[in-house]
Design a protein around this motif. Structure first.
Motif, short mmCIF file in Angstrom:
data_model
loop_
_atom_site.label_atom_id
_atom_site.label_comp_id
_atom_site.label_asym_id
_atom_site.label_seq_id
_atom_site.Cartn_x
_atom_site.Cartn_y
_atom_site.Cartn_z
N PRO A 221 51.23 32.03 51.35
CA PRO A 221 50.22 33.07 51.12
C PRO A 221 49.29 32.70 49.97
CG PRO A 221 52.34 33.73 50.23
CD PRO A 221 52.59 32.47 50.97
N PRO A 222 48.16 33.39 49.84
CA PRO A 222 47.16 32.99 48.85
C PRO A 222 47.50 33.37 47.42
CG PRO A 222 46.42 34.94 50.03
CD PRO A 222 47.67 34.50 50.70
N CYS A 223 48.46 34.27 47.20
CA CYS A 223 48.72 34.78 45.86
C CYS A 223 49.93 34.12 45.20
CB CYS A 223 48.94 36.29 45.90
SG CYS A 223 47.45 37.24 46.31
N THR A 224 49.75 33.74 43.94
CA THR A 224 50.85 33.26 43.09
C THR A 224 50.69 33.89 41.71
OG1 THR A 224 49.54 31.32 42.46
CG2 THR A 224 51.11 31.04 44.27
N CYS A 225 51.77 33.88 40.94
CA CYS A 225 51.71 34.39 39.58
C CYS A 225 51.27 33.28 38.62
CB CYS A 225 53.07 34.92 39.14
SG CYS A 225 53.56 36.47 39.94
N MET A 226 50.60 33.68 37.55
CA MET A 226 50.24 32.72 36.51
C MET A 226 51.51 32.15 35.87
SD MET A 226 47.06 34.60 34.57
CE MET A 226 45.52 34.93 35.43
N GLU A 227 51.37 31.00 35.23
CA GLU A 227 52.48 30.38 34.52
C GLU A 227 53.02 31.35 33.48
OE1 GLU A 227 55.07 27.14 34.06
OE2 GLU A 227 53.38 27.32 35.45
N GLY A 228 54.34 31.52 33.44
CA GLY A 228 54.95 32.44 32.49
C GLY A 228 55.04 33.87 32.98
N PHE A 229 54.65 34.10 34.24
CA PHE A 229 54.70 35.45 34.82
C PHE A 229 55.51 35.41 36.11
CE2 PHE A 229 51.06 35.38 32.10
CZ PHE A 229 50.93 36.67 31.61
N GLU A 230 55.98 36.58 36.54
CA GLU A 230 56.73 36.70 37.77
C GLU A 230 56.34 38.01 38.46
OE1 GLU A 230 60.76 36.66 36.53
OE2 GLU A 230 60.62 38.51 35.37
N PRO A 231 56.56 38.13 39.78
CA PRO A 231 56.15 39.35 40.50
C PRO A 231 56.76 40.61 39.87
CG PRO A 231 56.73 37.62 42.06
CD PRO A 231 57.12 37.11 40.70
N LYS A 232 55.92 41.62 39.72
CA LYS A 232 56.39 42.88 39.16
C LYS A 232 57.28 43.60 40.16
CE LYS A 232 54.67 47.15 37.03
NZ LYS A 232 53.45 47.90 36.61
N ASN A 233 56.94 43.52 41.43
CA ASN A 233 57.73 44.12 42.49
C ASN A 233 58.06 43.04 43.52
OD1 ASN A 233 58.77 45.56 44.68
ND2 ASN A 233 57.40 47.30 44.37
N PRO A 234 59.17 42.32 43.34
CA PRO A 234 59.48 41.16 44.19
C PRO A 234 59.54 41.50 45.68
CG PRO A 234 60.91 41.19 42.26
CD PRO A 234 60.17 42.49 42.26
N GLU A 235 60.10 42.66 46.03
CA GLU A 235 60.22 43.02 47.44
C GLU A 235 58.84 43.19 48.07
OE1 GLU A 235 62.73 46.39 47.93
OE2 GLU A 235 64.53 45.39 47.17
N ALA A 236 57.96 43.93 47.38
CA ALA A 236 56.60 44.12 47.90
C ALA A 236 55.85 42.79 47.95
CB ALA A 236 55.86 45.14 47.06
N TRP A 237 56.06 41.97 46.93
CA TRP A 237 55.39 40.67 46.86
C TRP A 237 55.79 39.80 48.04
CZ3 TRP A 237 51.82 39.10 43.14
CH2 TRP A 237 51.47 37.76 43.15
N ASP A 238 57.07 39.76 48.34
CA ASP A 238 57.54 38.95 49.47
C ASP A 238 57.04 39.50 50.80
OD1 ASP A 238 58.87 37.30 47.74
OD2 ASP A 238 60.81 38.31 47.94
N ALA A 239 56.69 40.79 50.81
CA ALA A 239 56.16 41.41 52.03
C ALA A 239 54.64 41.33 52.10
CB ALA A 239 56.60 42.87 52.10
N SER A 240 54.06 40.46 51.26
CA SER A 240 52.61 40.22 51.22
C SER A 240 51.80 41.41 50.71
CB SER A 240 52.09 39.79 52.61
OG SER A 240 52.70 38.59 53.01
N ASP A 241 52.45 42.27 49.93
CA ASP A 241 51.73 43.34 49.24
C ASP A 241 51.69 42.95 47.76
OD1 ASP A 241 50.66 45.58 48.14
OD2 ASP A 241 52.24 46.96 48.77
N TRP A 242 50.55 42.37 47.34
CA TRP A 242 50.47 41.78 46.01
C TRP A 242 49.77 42.68 44.99
CZ3 TRP A 242 48.09 38.90 50.21
CH2 TRP A 242 48.98 38.03 50.85
N ALA A 243 49.45 43.90 45.37
CA ALA A 243 48.64 44.78 44.52
C ALA A 243 49.28 45.04 43.16
CB ALA A 243 48.36 46.09 45.23
#
Length: 546
Positions: free
Chosen positions: A303-325
């Motif tokens: 997918p097109p979205c990644t976190c910046m270096e030193g950061f991680e998804p705030k909501n991993p489940e939503a992130w894995d489901a392609s909801d990156w908001a």
């Protein structure tokens, strides 16, 4: 005789009338333009009059191209107050005010422009070949249509804000092809932080054209050798605006369409139509903040979205489901109280984040910019305002970093990170570089040894032949003569085995095309790295670790 004189007067009158019509790009005070009559610019490029758009029967006062693409409207006066019949009239007062009236002098629209006029300084209204309708008073500009764009920006038109009067020149779409009233879509130059162009649908921010960086807009393809048009960005105490001028005879316009597309259109004479020269918002990553706070969008990744270096998804489940908001959060918190507690990670080749909550200074150096960011606990990153000539000026972000995307241009930003996180990143990068260097060097050693061995043998055989000695080398003897490698450092096999815990897999640091690479610690404390040559029996080469 009397009849002949009458004919002469009629002829002269017709000639004067025709002459006036041919040069009618100007009207004076107390003159009018009725529905059915028009003004034409001197070079016959533009025309102003009343028209009905598309299938509508309503009447509007507008400016359109005359020489080409007749009917392509670039400006509308009474967008919100159409006239239901053909009773409309444009009137012009001696005080410089333009008004549209209909029926029994019912006021439809007014320019609200007046000036104190002396008898020897007449006021006139003129349509220019640029498409600008202007009101003059002895070469002093009183009012111009360029200050009130509709859905179109023409070359020479300012797009931005007058900080003295508060006038905001923005683009607003038509409601439909048949209705030029203000639609849902608009483009404005936002000046709440460092100026940038924002694309809205009503109250929803759809897209963002990055700020000016000295060469172009961050996040928009930069044409380093653009022969068609030039761009100008002005920022001072009185005004902030963008403007573009054409370099050649081509005809261009920028338009926001009724369905929300912002395009640069260019006239192609061969096909007698407008061609889409560029589209400002073209792919998924142009959607505003698709990847949320501290996310990076890359159109080349899936997918097109990644976190910046030193950061991680705030909501991993939503992130894995392609909801990156929801975006990303820091892995480790900042320590603003300690001046040495935070550092910066360089992110290269990007469209810079949203600048609405930012601070800028046009004269600071990049080092001064870094110091200013460190002193401000709200600062999350910084960059140069102008990327030309190794950079100048300072831009600080004072909130979450939104709408960042990878882009192929020379724009870098520096992200604030916890020192511990930054050290880990640096150590990891350093280790990778060291390993790569070791692998590269050791992978070339076999070639070096083979060449050196061959050259030494050739030289020795020549010497032997010269002395007449029979020097033979036993092909079956697997040991190498030490005199051939007098410059090399050798170790006993037992030392190697002890240093590697009997060649344990944990000591393996990589593998090249010639075999595995190991590291170890000798009894005297020296670190070594070595390569086992695959296919060469009982031969090991050693190299001190860099």
């Amino acid at each position: 005789m009397e009849e002949q004189s009458t004919r002469i007067f009629i002829f002269i009158g017709l000639m004067v009338l025709l002459s006036d019509c041919a040069a009618l790009d100007t009207i004076s005070a107390n003159q009018t333009i009725k529905d059915g009559n028009t003004l034409v610019s001197k070079g016959e490029m533009f025309e102003i009059g009343f028209f009905s758009p598309g299938k509508s029967k309503n009447r509007y006062l507008g400016i359109w191209y005359k020489k080409i693409s007749y009917g392509t409207v670039v400006w509308v006066a009474n967008r919100e107050t159409p006239i239901a019949d053909k009773s409309g009239t444009l009137q012009f007062s001696r005080h410089g005010n333009l008004v549209i009236v209909s029926g029994g002098n019912h006021l439809v629209w007014s320019s609200n422009s007046t000036v104190s006029v002396q008898s020897n300084n007449p006021v006139v209204v003129q349509l220019l070949d640029t498409g600008n309708l202007v009101v003059w008073n002895k070469n002093k500009l009183i009012w111009q249509s360029f200050d009130y764009p509709s859905d179109t920006i023409l070359p020479g038109m300012k797009f931005g804000t007058d900080l003295v009067t508060g006038l905001q020149r923005c683009m607003t779409s038509w409601k439909s092809p048949d209705d030029p009233s203000i639609g849902e879509y608009s483009n404005i130059v936002d000046t709440s932080g460092y100026p940038q162009t924002l694309g809205w649908k009503s109250e929803v921010l759809l897209a963002r054209l990055g700020p000016w960086n000295g060469l172009g807009f961050s996040g928009f393809p930069i044409e380093k050798e653009n022969k068609v048009y030039s761009m100008e960005f002005v920022i001072n105490d009185k005004e902030i605006y963008h403007k573009y001028e054409l370099k050649s005879s081509v005809l261009q316009r920028v338009v926001v369409t009724w369905d929300g597309k912002t395009r640069i259109l260019q006239w192609i004479e061969r096909i007698k139509d407008w061609f889409v020269y560029a589209d400002t918002f073209v792919d998924t990553c142009d959607r505003f903040s698709l990847c949320g706070p501290y996310g990076i969008c890359s159109i080349n990744k899936h997918p097109p979205c990644t976190c910046m270096e030193g950061f991680e998804p705030k909501n991993p489940e939503a992130w894995d489901a392609s909801d990156w908001a929801s975006g990303c959060i820091r892995k480790k918190p900042l320590d603003c109280r300690n001046t040495n507690g935070d550092g910066f990670w360089k992110l290269e080749g990007v469209k810079v984040p949203d600048t609405r909550k930012s601070w800028y200074n046009v004269s600071m150096t990049l080092h001064e910019c870094e110091m200013a960011c460190k002193k401000n606990c709200s600062c999350t990153g910084y960059t140069s305002l102008d990327i030309r000539n190794e950079g100048s000026g300072c831009l600080l972000w004072l909130d979450e970093l939104l709408d960042t995307r990878e882009y192929d241009l020379d724009q870098d930003i520096y992200i604030r990170m916890a020192a511990s996180e930054l050290e880990g990143h640096v150590d990891s990068t350093k280790k990778k570089r060291i390993l790569t260097m070791v692998l590269l060097i050791l992978s070339t050693l076999p070639i070096i040894f083979v060449v050196a061995y061959t050259c030494r043998n050739i030289k020795k055989r020549a010497q032997v032949k010269k002395r007449g000695n029979n020097y033979m080398r036993d092909e079956k003897n697997t040991s190498l003569q030490m005199e051939q490698f007098v410059d090399l450092q050798f170790f006993r096999l037992c030392e190697v085995a002890m240093a590697t815990n009997n060649f344990n897999a944990s000591c393996k640091i990589g593998e090249g095309g010639f075999g595995p690479v190991y590291k170890g610690l000798l009894e005297d404390g020296r670190e070594i790295a070595w390569l086992h040559f695959s296919g060469v029996r009982s031969v090991w080469a050693f190299l001190y670790k860099i």
